[in-house]
Design an enzyme around this catalytic site. Structure first.
Site, PDB file in Angstrom:
ATOM      1  N   MET A   8       0.856  -1.196   0.000  1.00  0.00           N
ATOM      2  CA  MET A   8       0.000   0.000   0.000  1.00  0.00           C
ATOM      3  C   MET A   8       0.892   1.246   0.000  1.00  0.00           C
ATOM      4  SD  MET A   8      -3.435  -0.974   2.029  1.00  0.00           S
ATOM      5  CE  MET A   8      -2.846  -0.824   3.681  1.00  0.00           C
ATOM      6  N   ALA A  67       4.163   3.827   0.913  1.00  0.00           N
ATOM      7  CA  ALA A  67       4.914   4.279   2.100  1.00  0.00           C
ATOM      8  C   ALA A  67       5.967   3.228   2.437  1.00  0.00           C
ATOM      9  CB  ALA A  67       3.981   4.558   3.282  1.00  0.00           C
ATOM     10  N   LEU A  68       6.777   2.921   1.436  1.00  0.00           N
ATOM     11  CA  LEU A  68       7.684   1.772   1.523  1.00  0.00           C
ATOM     12  C   LEU A  68       8.833   1.993   2.509  1.00  0.00           C
ATOM     13  CD1 LEU A  68       7.945   0.740  -2.233  1.00  0.00           C
ATOM     14  CD2 LEU A  68       6.242   0.085  -0.533  1.00  0.00           C
ATOM     15  N   HIS A  69       9.308   0.879   3.070  1.00  0.00           N
ATOM     16  CA  HIS A  69      10.433   0.897   4.001  1.00  0.00           C
ATOM     17  C   HIS A  69      11.272  -0.360   3.747  1.00  0.00           C
ATOM     18  CE1 HIS A  69       8.003  -2.043   6.082  1.00  0.00           C
ATOM     19  NE2 HIS A  69       7.010  -1.170   6.170  1.00  0.00           N
ATOM     20  N   HIS A  82       9.560  -3.760   3.114  1.00  0.00           N
ATOM     21  CA  HIS A  82       9.067  -4.014   1.752  1.00  0.00           C
ATOM     22  C   HIS A  82      10.230  -4.386   0.831  1.00  0.00           C
ATOM     23  CE1 HIS A  82       5.812  -1.120   3.139  1.00  0.00           C
ATOM     24  NE2 HIS A  82       5.113  -2.162   2.743  1.00  0.00           N
ATOM     25  N   GLN A 131      -2.646 -12.059   8.429  1.00  0.00           N
ATOM     26  CA  GLN A 131      -2.929 -11.767   7.023  1.00  0.00           C
ATOM     27  C   GLN A 131      -2.262 -12.807   6.112  1.00  0.00           C
ATOM     28  OE1 GLN A 131      -2.842  -7.758   4.918  1.00  0.00           O
ATOM     29  NE2 GLN A 131      -0.724  -8.355   4.646  1.00  0.00           N
ATOM     30  N   ARG A 161       3.145   2.703   9.123  1.00  0.00           N
ATOM     31  CA  ARG A 161       2.510   3.528  10.146  1.00  0.00           C
ATOM     32  C   ARG A 161       3.522   4.193  11.078  1.00  0.00           C
ATOM     33  NH1 ARG A 161      -3.141   2.049  10.596  1.00  0.00           N
ATOM     34  NH2 ARG A 161      -3.545   0.401   9.118  1.00  0.00           N
TER      35      ARG A 161
HETATM   36  O1  PAF Z   1      -0.094  -5.663   3.973  1.00  0.00           O
HETATM   37  C1  PAF Z   1      -0.501  -4.780   3.189  1.00  0.00           C
HETATM   38  O2  PAF Z   1       0.168  -3.792   2.923  1.00  0.00           O
HETATM   39  C2  PAF Z   1      -1.871  -4.923   2.543  1.00  0.00           C
HETATM   40  O3  PAF Z   1      -2.769  -5.516   3.421  1.00  0.00           O
HETATM   41  C3  PAF Z   1      -1.849  -5.643   1.190  1.00  0.00           C
HETATM   42  C4  PAF Z   1      -1.413  -7.097   1.339  1.00  0.00           C
HETATM   43  C5  PAF Z   1      -0.927  -4.922   0.229  1.00  0.00           C
HETATM   44  C6  PAF Z   1      -3.257  -5.647   0.587  1.00  0.00           C
HETATM   45  O4  PAF Z   1      -3.720  -4.351   0.376  1.00  0.00           O
END
Ligand code: PAF
Length: 281
Positions: free
Chosen positions: A30, A32-34, A37, A155, A189
Site C-alpha cells: 500500500m 509508504a515503503l520501508h 518491503h 494476514q 505507520r
Molecule cells: O499488507 C498490506 O500492505 C496490505 O494488506 C496488502 C497485502 C498490500 C493488501 O492491500
C-alpha cells in the site's frame, strides 16, 4: 523499471516473461515503503525472473474512514526505492481499475476461525477487504510466487488459506520481519509516530522477547496477562497479546503441545495502531 497504471499494459509486459516460462514474483503493497518491503522485493528478485510490485491503498480493507485518510502516501519516494532495488515493474492502479463497476470482486472463501481472533476481532471486515484485493491483484498479475511480510502474520495465513481454497497457481511465501535498531518492527505507520513515541513503541518487541523467557516459568494465560500488564504504560493502550498456534491461530493450551507457537500483539500509541509478533517455537 516500467510503471503501469492500466491492467492491459501490465499484462502485455508480463506476457513476454510468461511465454518464455520465466517465473513472476509479486509484492503487493500500500506504498509508504520501508526496508521491510524492500526485503520482500529482494526475496522475489532472488527467486524469480521478474519482480512486480504494486502500490494501491485498498479502501475496502479499512474499517475506519479516518484511518484510510491518514494512511501515509509517498508515491515518488516509493518509485525511487523500487527502481533502486531493481524491481522490474510497478503496478499503480486507480480504484476504478481495481474495482470497475459491474465486476463482482468479492471472495467466497470461508476463513472460519482464522479470521475471528486478534485483527479480526478489532478490525471487523478487514480480512474480507484484504482477501478481495489480493485475489484481484493475483488475477491481474498471475504471479508464480507472492511475497507477504511476517509482521502481518494473520494476514499471511488468510492469504495462504485463500490460495489453497481457490487452488490458485501461486505459492505464498512469508518473509521475516525487518526491525528498526530499537527493535520496533518496520511499518508504514511508524511514519506517523513522533521521535519520542517511535522510541517508546520499541517496548512491544522487548516484551515479545521477554515472553520467550516466561514460557518456561508460567502457563500461557499467565504469560499473556503479564505481557499486557507490562504494556500498560503512560501513552500506550494495548489491544491484545495472545499466544496462539502458528497454523490455526487458536490459543495454545500449554507450551508442550506439538506445532509452532506465535506471540501476537497490537497496541495504540499516539493515535497510531501497531502490530507485531514473534515466533516462539
Ligand atoms: O499488507 C498490506 O500492505 C496490505 O494488506 C496488502 C497485502 C498490500 C493488501 O492491500
Amino acid at each position: 523499471m516500467y510503471l503501469f497504471k492500466k491492467i492491459s499494459g501490465l499484462r502485455l509486459f508480463l506476457e513476454s516473461y510468461r511465454s518464455k516460462n520465466r517465473a513472476i514474483g509479486f509484492v503487493p503493497t500500500m506504498g509508504a515503503l520501508h526496508e521491510g518491503h524492500l526485503s520482500l522485493i529482494k526475496q522475489s528478485l532472488d527467486s524469480t525472473q521478474c519482480t512486480v510490485g504494486s502500490i494501491f491503498v485498498n479502501p475496502t480493507q479499512f474499517n475506519e474512514a479516518a484511518d484510510l485518510e491518514k494512511y501515509p502516501r509517498t508515491p515518488a519516494k516509493d518509485l525511487a526505492m523500487l527502481y533502486k532495488a531493481g524491481c522490474h515493474a510497478v503496478f499503480m492502479p486507480s480504484p476504478e481499475e481495481v474495482y470497475p463497476s459491474g465486476l463482482d470482486t468479492s471472495v467466497a472463501v470461508d476463513f472460519g476461525a482464522l479470521a475471528q481472533p486478534m485483527e479480526g476481532r478489532f478490525r471487523p471486515g478487514h480480512f474480507e477487504g484484504v482477501a478481495q484485493v489480493v485475489k484481484r491483484l493475483i488475477d491481474i498479475v498471475g504471479p508464480d510466487k507472492l511475497f507477504m511480510g511476517q509482521k502481518d502474520y494473520q494476514q499471511y495465513l488468510i492469504v495462504r488459506h485463500m490460495a489453497q481454497a481457490l487452488s490458485l497457481p501461486t505459492e505464498v511465501v512469508m518473509s521475516p520481519i525487518v526491525r528498526e535498531k530499537s527493535g520496533l518492527a518496520m511499518s508504514s505507520r511508524n511514519e506517523r509516530l513522533g521521535p519520542e513515541n517511535r522510541e517508546k513503541a520499541a517496548v512491544l518487541f522487548r516484551i515479545l522477547q521477554k515472553t520467550a523467557q516466561w514460557m518456561g516459568q508460567y502457563p500461557p494465560r499467565e504469560v499473556e496477562r503479564k505481557a499486557l500488564q507490562e504494556l500498560q504504560q503512560p501513552g500506550i493502550e494495548p489491544e491484545y497479546f495472545e499466544l496462539v498456534d502458528g497454523s490455526s491461530l487458536q490459543p495454545i493450551p500449554d507450551f508442550e503441545s506439538p506445532g509452532s507457537i506465535v506471540a501476537c500483539a497490537a497496541l495504540w500509541i499516539g493515535g497510531v495502531r501497531l502490530i507485531d509478533n514473534l515466533i516462539l517455537k
